[in-house]
Design an enzyme around this catalytic site. Sequence first.
Site, short mmCIF file in Angstrom:
data_model
loop_
_atom_site.label_atom_id
_atom_site.label_comp_id
_atom_site.label_asym_id
_atom_site.label_seq_id
_atom_site.Cartn_x
_atom_site.Cartn_y
_atom_site.Cartn_z
N THR A 1 -41.83 -8.36 -22.73
CA THR A 1 -40.43 -8.15 -23.78
C THR A 1 -39.91 -9.50 -23.99
OG1 THR A 1 -40.07 -5.85 -23.31
CG2 THR A 1 -38.20 -6.93 -24.42
N SER B 1 -46.22 -5.76 -19.47
CA SER B 1 -46.31 -5.57 -18.04
C SER B 1 -47.07 -4.25 -17.62
CB SER B 1 -44.71 -5.76 -17.26
OG SER B 1 -44.07 -4.68 -17.45
N THR C 1 -40.45 -6.13 -17.88
CA THR C 1 -39.58 -5.54 -16.88
C THR C 1 -40.22 -4.31 -16.41
OG1 THR C 1 -38.39 -4.43 -18.57
CG2 THR C 1 -37.47 -6.52 -17.88
#
Length: 376
Positions: free
Chosen positions: A56, A103, A137
């Site tokens: 992000t 991720s 994250t």
Amino acid sequence: MHARRRCKLPVMFASAARIAACLTVAAALSDVSLVATQPAPAAPLPLVYVLSTGGTISGKGASSTALADYQSGALLGSELIAAVPEIAQVARVKVEQIANVSSTDITIANWLTLANRINAIYESEPSVAGVVITHGTNTLEETAYFLNLTVKHDRPVVLVGSMRPASAISADGPLNLLNAVRTASSPDARGKGVLVVLNEAINAARDVTKTNTYRVETFRATELGILGYVDADAVSFYRASLKRHTAKSEFDVQGLTSLPQVDILYSYVQPSTALAQALVAGGVKGIVIAGTGAGLTSTAERDALKPFTTLPAATRPVIVRSNRTGNGRVIAQKDYDVMGMVPADNLNPQKARVLLMLALTKTHDPAQIARMFREY
């Protein structure tokens, strides 16, 4: 400035000679004054590597209010650094692009690349102060814990991400990135293991977890607490993790191209036992159980797992008991110990999986693996 000095010469000297002599003395005094007040050359800024993987923090949406609908990995690491010119005031930065993905798509191959690259940097470049990794994250805590176990040096490794894309109004990525570089540059960060820096807080890779889907304060170490703060005036530490990590770790991934397959089983009311059977039939080397309460399973689950615990060592999966509660320790209990199950201490299931994968590169002995879970 020097006090004004009068130049006295014998009267036999001509006026011109007297003036020349005075000027010579004055020039010499001026040179001494300049040498005495000249500032020492400024020390070079710390050198920090930034290894970019996407997420992000490098995302872009169609508008500044697209906070949930955006493309991760739309920007390169070099663009992230260029967007925060304040970084140049605290460190010299070298950027390398390792990946550029969400991720959710980070792989074990990416982990191995990161660990080996960081170890190579620290082995070959003693002047490097620290390494920062930009990361999405969703799985950041798993990457951080893997590196906590596989980086072989005590210099800082700091993972950073953001909860809002770079294109968002009030994006949190730029300040997070600046603070991560500041932390990686700090001598106080040395020897504290891999760190996670977001929202002006420093957390230990082992302890921290993502606790909220959208809030910027999502990364917390819940019961154990943060290690410190990154404020305007300083990077401040107040505690450190006492578990083994980095330079004191026994794990070495140099030369590895994969890790043993380990999967997670989630426990709940009246679970299907077919999942465990399918995992073992598929050749899984380890199973982490996200148990209820203090890492418990139902009688049906234990009955389904018992046949696997008597398989030959070469085909028998190692089973680790974690818990789904998010806090607290899982400890040894007789009903599980007789089946060779290993308690995960206070590691959550996803981190217990990371440690079990690495443990299985060293041994399949449940007693030795139990020792590792106590120490790491």
